[in-house]
Design an enzyme around this catalytic site. Structure first.
Site, short mmCIF file in Angstrom:
data_model
loop_
_atom_site.label_atom_id
_atom_site.label_comp_id
_atom_site.label_asym_id
_atom_site.label_seq_id
_atom_site.Cartn_x
_atom_site.Cartn_y
_atom_site.Cartn_z
N TYR A 120 -2.51 -1.44 10.70
CA TYR A 120 -2.67 -1.91 9.31
C TYR A 120 -1.43 -1.52 8.49
O TYR A 120 -0.80 -2.35 7.85
CB TYR A 120 -3.94 -1.31 8.68
N LYS A 158 1.75 -3.85 6.81
CA LYS A 158 2.20 -3.87 5.40
C LYS A 158 3.71 -3.61 5.32
O LYS A 158 4.43 -4.26 4.57
CB LYS A 158 1.45 -2.81 4.58
N SER A 194 0.83 -1.20 0.00
CA SER A 194 0.00 0.00 0.00
C SER A 194 0.86 1.25 0.00
O SER A 194 1.96 1.26 0.58
CB SER A 194 -0.86 -0.03 1.27
P1 NAD Z 1 -10.93 -7.45 0.61
O1 NAD Z 1 -11.22 -7.43 2.06
O2 NAD Z 1 -12.06 -7.25 -0.34
O3 NAD Z 1 -10.18 -8.79 0.21
C1 NAD Z 1 -9.35 -9.50 1.12
C2 NAD Z 1 -9.78 -10.95 1.09
O4 NAD Z 1 -8.95 -11.68 2.01
C3 NAD Z 1 -11.24 -11.16 1.53
O5 NAD Z 1 -11.92 -11.92 0.57
C4 NAD Z 1 -11.12 -11.89 2.85
O6 NAD Z 1 -12.19 -12.79 3.07
C5 NAD Z 1 -9.78 -12.59 2.70
N1 NAD Z 1 -9.13 -12.90 3.98
C6 NAD Z 1 -8.97 -12.09 5.05
N2 NAD Z 1 -8.34 -12.74 6.04
C7 NAD Z 1 -8.07 -13.99 5.58
C8 NAD Z 1 -7.44 -15.12 6.13
N3 NAD Z 1 -6.96 -15.11 7.39
N4 NAD Z 1 -7.35 -16.25 5.40
C9 NAD Z 1 -7.84 -16.28 4.12
N5 NAD Z 1 -8.47 -15.24 3.55
C10 NAD Z 1 -8.58 -14.10 4.27
O7 NAD Z 1 -9.79 -6.35 0.34
P2 NAD Z 1 -9.23 -5.76 -1.01
O8 NAD Z 1 -9.61 -4.33 -1.10
O9 NAD Z 1 -9.52 -6.68 -2.14
O10 NAD Z 1 -7.67 -5.78 -0.68
C11 NAD Z 1 -6.84 -6.87 -1.04
C12 NAD Z 1 -5.44 -6.61 -0.51
O11 NAD Z 1 -4.98 -5.35 -1.02
C13 NAD Z 1 -5.37 -6.52 1.01
O12 NAD Z 1 -4.17 -7.14 1.43
C14 NAD Z 1 -5.31 -5.02 1.26
O13 NAD Z 1 -4.65 -4.72 2.47
C15 NAD Z 1 -4.52 -4.53 0.05
N6 NAD Z 1 -4.77 -3.12 -0.26
C16 NAD Z 1 -6.05 -2.71 -0.49
C17 NAD Z 1 -6.29 -1.35 -0.74
C18 NAD Z 1 -7.69 -0.84 -0.97
O14 NAD Z 1 -7.89 0.38 -0.93
N7 NAD Z 1 -8.67 -1.69 -1.26
C19 NAD Z 1 -5.21 -0.43 -0.79
C20 NAD Z 1 -3.93 -0.91 -0.56
C21 NAD Z 1 -3.71 -2.27 -0.30
N1 UFG Z 2 -13.47 10.27 3.04
C1 UFG Z 2 -14.52 11.11 3.38
N2 UFG Z 2 -15.69 10.53 3.79
C2 UFG Z 2 -15.85 9.17 3.87
C3 UFG Z 2 -14.76 8.33 3.50
C4 UFG Z 2 -13.57 8.92 3.10
O1 UFG Z 2 -14.42 12.32 3.33
O2 UFG Z 2 -16.93 8.72 4.27
C5 UFG Z 2 -12.22 10.90 2.59
C6 UFG Z 2 -11.04 10.56 3.49
O3 UFG Z 2 -10.99 11.45 4.57
C7 UFG Z 2 -9.89 10.70 2.51
C8 UFG Z 2 -10.48 10.29 1.15
O4 UFG Z 2 -11.89 10.37 1.32
O5 UFG Z 2 -9.56 12.06 2.43
C9 UFG Z 2 -10.11 8.88 0.75
O6 UFG Z 2 -10.41 8.02 1.84
P1 UFG Z 2 -10.45 6.43 1.67
O7 UFG Z 2 -10.82 5.86 3.00
O8 UFG Z 2 -11.28 6.04 0.50
O9 UFG Z 2 -8.95 6.06 1.30
P2 UFG Z 2 -7.60 6.30 2.10
O10 UFG Z 2 -6.74 7.15 1.22
O11 UFG Z 2 -7.84 6.77 3.46
O12 UFG Z 2 -7.02 4.82 2.25
C10 UFG Z 2 -6.96 3.88 1.17
C11 UFG Z 2 -7.07 2.46 1.74
C12 UFG Z 2 -5.88 2.14 2.59
C13 UFG Z 2 -4.61 2.39 1.84
C14 UFG Z 2 -4.60 3.79 1.27
C15 UFG Z 2 -3.41 4.02 0.41
O13 UFG Z 2 -8.27 2.36 2.52
O14 UFG Z 2 -5.92 0.76 2.89
O15 UFG Z 2 -5.77 4.01 0.50
O16 UFG Z 2 -3.27 2.97 -0.48
F1 UFG Z 2 -3.55 2.25 2.66
#
Ligand code: NAD
Ligand code: UFG
Length: 350
Positions: free
Chosen positions: A152, A156, A127
């Protein structure tokens, strides 16, 4: 030509399901391991339906070494894409042990099982949060990992360091760390998308639920940041572009060592710009109120995406309108996510 078999941990989740779809379309065989704590088997059924190809689903926990050993003994896995983990930043502050257990402990169990099975090719979901609060924008991979403000983000960062140490210890390992910026959007069919449980933490799912009438209004966290309109700026990228980034990363796994790439567009957009774009595309009002800043939010960050372009040949191709119209199509057709079957066919662009 028969392509290799990829283990996708967390493949029933948001990014994992879109990536599994793309892998199947590219001819790979896919084995998904997911404990379904935040994923949906319905998503995988739809992936099979859209692609017309089967995948193997194993319900299991990434921390369960016996389950992993059995999986590797039954399947000839060529590489692993490791998405499984917990991802709610706020929740991680109250539940640090759960986050370190799943995100760090799960990654350790996976690497041990891979080593025992002789599988040394890994793509890890990292991330942009690992750059920390003091990094100048745009973020570049040459910058050091910074301090993290929640378990979190720390998990990472710890996994990244662990994987670097692992690849230093044994040159058979080839590892790609992908640092995602803010993934949004959905498959253009409207059948696959993001289905958060409970109140969405992230901006786009929240806006989409307001637009579809599930929530009355959006809280915009902070209007006094040092940005053009006072709201936070992020680098939003389409989940299908992100999925393509994973397919490109598999090609890099012929090189030993650890290789890190930003996956972002290189462009920052504010919360209010996202609200305005959603209103324009959905033709629905998004009522909002300003609320205090959310703890831990940074004012503005976006990616320098050039390394991924130069070394992986990857570039985010889809623009803001695609991201939002695909999110909206998914939300409109599946107002309650995967829990309902209503209107699951595509009705074209909005
Ligand atoms: P998500 O929660 O939709 O997907 C994660 C999946 O992992 C889920 O299906 C969940 O059931 C599974 N899981 C959780 N714990 C588990 C375990 N112990 N064993 C097996 N399966 C398990 O999340 P996502 O948005 O698809 O994110 C995927 C990855 O990308 C995550 O590692 C997340 O931290 C990373 N990531 C996501 C974002 C974002 O904004 N979505 C940003 C940066 C990094
Ligand atoms: N925000 C609002 N209202 C809401 C939700 C979000 O104003 O109800 C704002 C937040 O304050 C932020 C922006 O929208 O300014 C984006 O927020 P998100 O929660 O969508 O995303 P973040 O940038 O906080 O975090 C995301 C993922 C993290 C990851 C990060 C960088 O949730 O896991 O991007 O990759 F680490």
């Amino acid at each position: 030509m028969q392509k290799s078999k990829i283990l996708v941990t967390g493949g029933a989740g948001y990014i994992g399901s879109h990536t599994s779809l793309m892998l199947l379309e590219e001819g790979y065989e896919v084995v998904v391991l997911d404990n379904l704590i935040n994923g949906s088997q319905e998503a995988l059924r739809r992936v099979e339906h859209i692609t017309g190809r089967p995948l193997t689903f194993i319900k299991g926990d990434i921390r369960d070494r016996a389950c992993l050993d059995q999986l590797f003994s039954e399947h000839d896995i060529d590489a692993v894409i490791h998405f499984a983990g917990l991802k709610a930043v706020g929740e991680s502050v109250g539940q640090p042990l759960a986050y370190y257990d799943t995100n760090l402990g799960g990654s350790l169990a996976l690497c041990r099982a891979m080593q025992a099975a002789g599988v040394f090719r890994l793509v890890f979901s990292s991330s942009a949060t690992v750059y920390g609060p003091d990094a100048p924008v745009p973020y570049h991979e040459s910058m050091p990992r910074g301090g993290t403000s929640n378990p979190y983000g720390t998990s990472k960062s710890m996994v990244e360091k662990t994987l670097e140490d692992l690849s230093h210890s044994d040159e058979r390992w080839s590892i790609v760390l992908l640092r995602y910026f803010n993934p949004i959007g959905a498959h253009p069919s409207g059948r696959l998308g993001e289905d958060p449980q409970g109140v969405p933490n992230n901006l786009l799912p929240y806006i989409a639920q307001v637009a579809v009438g599930r929530r009355p209004s959006l809280k915009v966290f902070g209007d006094d940041y040092a940005t053009e309109d006072g709201t936070c700026v992020r680098d939003y990228l389409h989940v299908m572009d992100l999925a393509e980034g994973h397919v490109s990363a598999l090609g890099r796994l012929s090189l030993p060592g650890t290789h890190v790439y930003n996956l972002g567009t290189g462009q920052g957009l504010s919360v209010l710009q996202m609200v305005e774009a959603f209103e324009r595309i959905s033709e629905r009002p998004i009522p909002y109120q300003f609320a205090p800043r959310r703890e831990g939010d940074l004012a503005a960050f976006w990616a320098d995406p050039h390394k991924a372009q130069q070394e992986l040949g990857w570039l985010a191709r889809r623009g803001l309108d695609d991201m939002i119209s695909d999110t909206w199509r998914w939300q409109r057709q599946n107002p309650h996510g995967y829990r309902t079957e209503i209107n699951t066919t595509s009705h074209g662009a909005s």
